[in-house]
Design an enzyme around this catalytic site. Structure first.
Site, PDB file in Angstrom:
ATOM      1  N   SER A 139      -5.354  13.157   5.230  1.00  0.00           N
ATOM      2  CA  SER A 139      -5.519  12.416   6.475  1.00  0.00           C
ATOM      3  C   SER A 139      -5.493  13.416   7.618  1.00  0.00           C
ATOM      4  CB  SER A 139      -4.376  11.407   6.645  1.00  0.00           C
ATOM      5  OG  SER A 139      -4.336  10.878   7.964  1.00  0.00           O
ATOM      6  N   TYR A 152       4.809   9.060   7.387  1.00  0.00           N
ATOM      7  CA  TYR A 152       3.490   9.106   6.749  1.00  0.00           C
ATOM      8  C   TYR A 152       2.918  10.520   6.811  1.00  0.00           C
ATOM      9  CZ  TYR A 152      -1.482   8.151   5.951  1.00  0.00           C
ATOM     10  OH  TYR A 152      -2.781   8.178   5.484  1.00  0.00           O
TER      11      TYR A 152
END
Length: 301
Positions: A139, A152
């Site tokens: 990501s 995250y």
């Protein structure tokens, strides 16, 4: 009609987290290109929705050793080569570092890191035999951690580190390791992540609400806006397909202009300047009820 033995003779790609979004779109695109795709899903109803020519859904929770063992046995029972493993499964939850219970931290790491390591360890011997490649879906959050993205982002930073180490370990053995870094993608996972973030925010103590509530609201609003304008799962699948098929793939691919810009900025800007840019980008999303002192503090960060 293609027989099961003919499918087994095709080159195979394993895609985890294929129930929806990037994983499902990638499974469809790779099947269209002629691969036999073993698509990991967690529920039978997701398997039925994905059952298309060239796609064989398999029930796979990457945190369960028995599921991984069954997947490995299925891969090794085939006559065709394992061309690629696409580690795509993931969960999302945003919260300030101080407020997220440790059990939630552990859950994120179990899925977003340890599960990928477990699948990789199980299938790497087969990838080595077939000179296949490993595609880890990271990501933009694996390069820059916004406020509330600590948990995250930590899993994705760790996945980037594992990918770098593994690339250097197995490149001499014929296996290429590629990292894909999506930005805002229009998927159900993004919507689920926002819903989980809102639930976690409601569970914060009154003290934490005072301290971080406006920040969480601002980040959630910004995330929703970026997701709405984000790249489609189908376009993301094209990038993943390129990573699978390119003769000399890059070590990293970004998906979306936001990811491309942010990853470049992290390489050239000092931390404090990057902090100011992040704060400026967040400013329009701060709730109007937020105390001016909080907004000013965020801008000074």
């Amino acid at each position: 009609m293609t027989t099961s033995s003919e499918l087994d003779a095709r080159d195979c790609v394993v895609v985890t987290g294929a129930s929806t979004g990037i994983g499902a779109a990638s499974a469809r695109e790779l099947a269209r290109q002629g691969f036999h795709v073993l698509a990991g899903v967690r529920r039978e109803q997701d398997a039925e929705a994905l059952r298309l020519p060239g796609i064989e859904p398999v029930i796979l929770d990457i945190t369960r050793a028995d599921h991984i063992a069954e997947l490995t046995a299925r891969v090794n029972a085939r006559t065709g080569a394992l061309r690629a493993l696409v580690n795509n499964a993931g969960v999302s939850a945003n919260a300030p570092v101080e407020t997220l219970p440790l059990d939630e931290w552990r859950r994120l790491f179990e899925v977003n890191l340890f599960g990928h390591v477990a699948v990789t360890q199980a299938l790497l011997p087969t990838l080595l035999r077939h000179s296949g490649r490993l595609i880890n879906i990271s990501s933009v959050g694996g390069k820059i951690a916004m406020g509330t993205f600590g948990p995250y982002g930590a899993t994705k930073f760790a996945l980037e580190a594992v990918s770098d180490a593994l690339r250097r370990e197995v490149a001499p053995l014929g296996v290429k390791v590629v990292v894909v870094e999506p930005g805002g993608i229009r998927t159900k996972m993004a919507d689920r992540g926002i819903a989980v973030t809102n639930q976690l925010a409601k569970a914060m103590s009154p003290e934490h609400q005072d301290r971080y509530g406006p920040l969480v609201q601002a980040v959630t609003a910004q995330t929703a806006a970026f997701t709405t304008k984000g790249t489609s799962a189908e376009d993301a699948a094209q990038v993943i397909s390129k990573a699978v098929n390119a003769r000399k793939p890059r070590t990293r691919y970004t998906i979306g202009r936001d990811a491309a810009l942010l990853t470049r900025l992290t390489r050239v800007l000092p931390d404090r300047m990057l902090d100011r840019l992040v704060a400026a980008g967040l400013r329009p999303y701060w709730p109007k009820t937020a105390a001016p002192s909080l907004k000013q503090a965020a801008d000074r960060a």
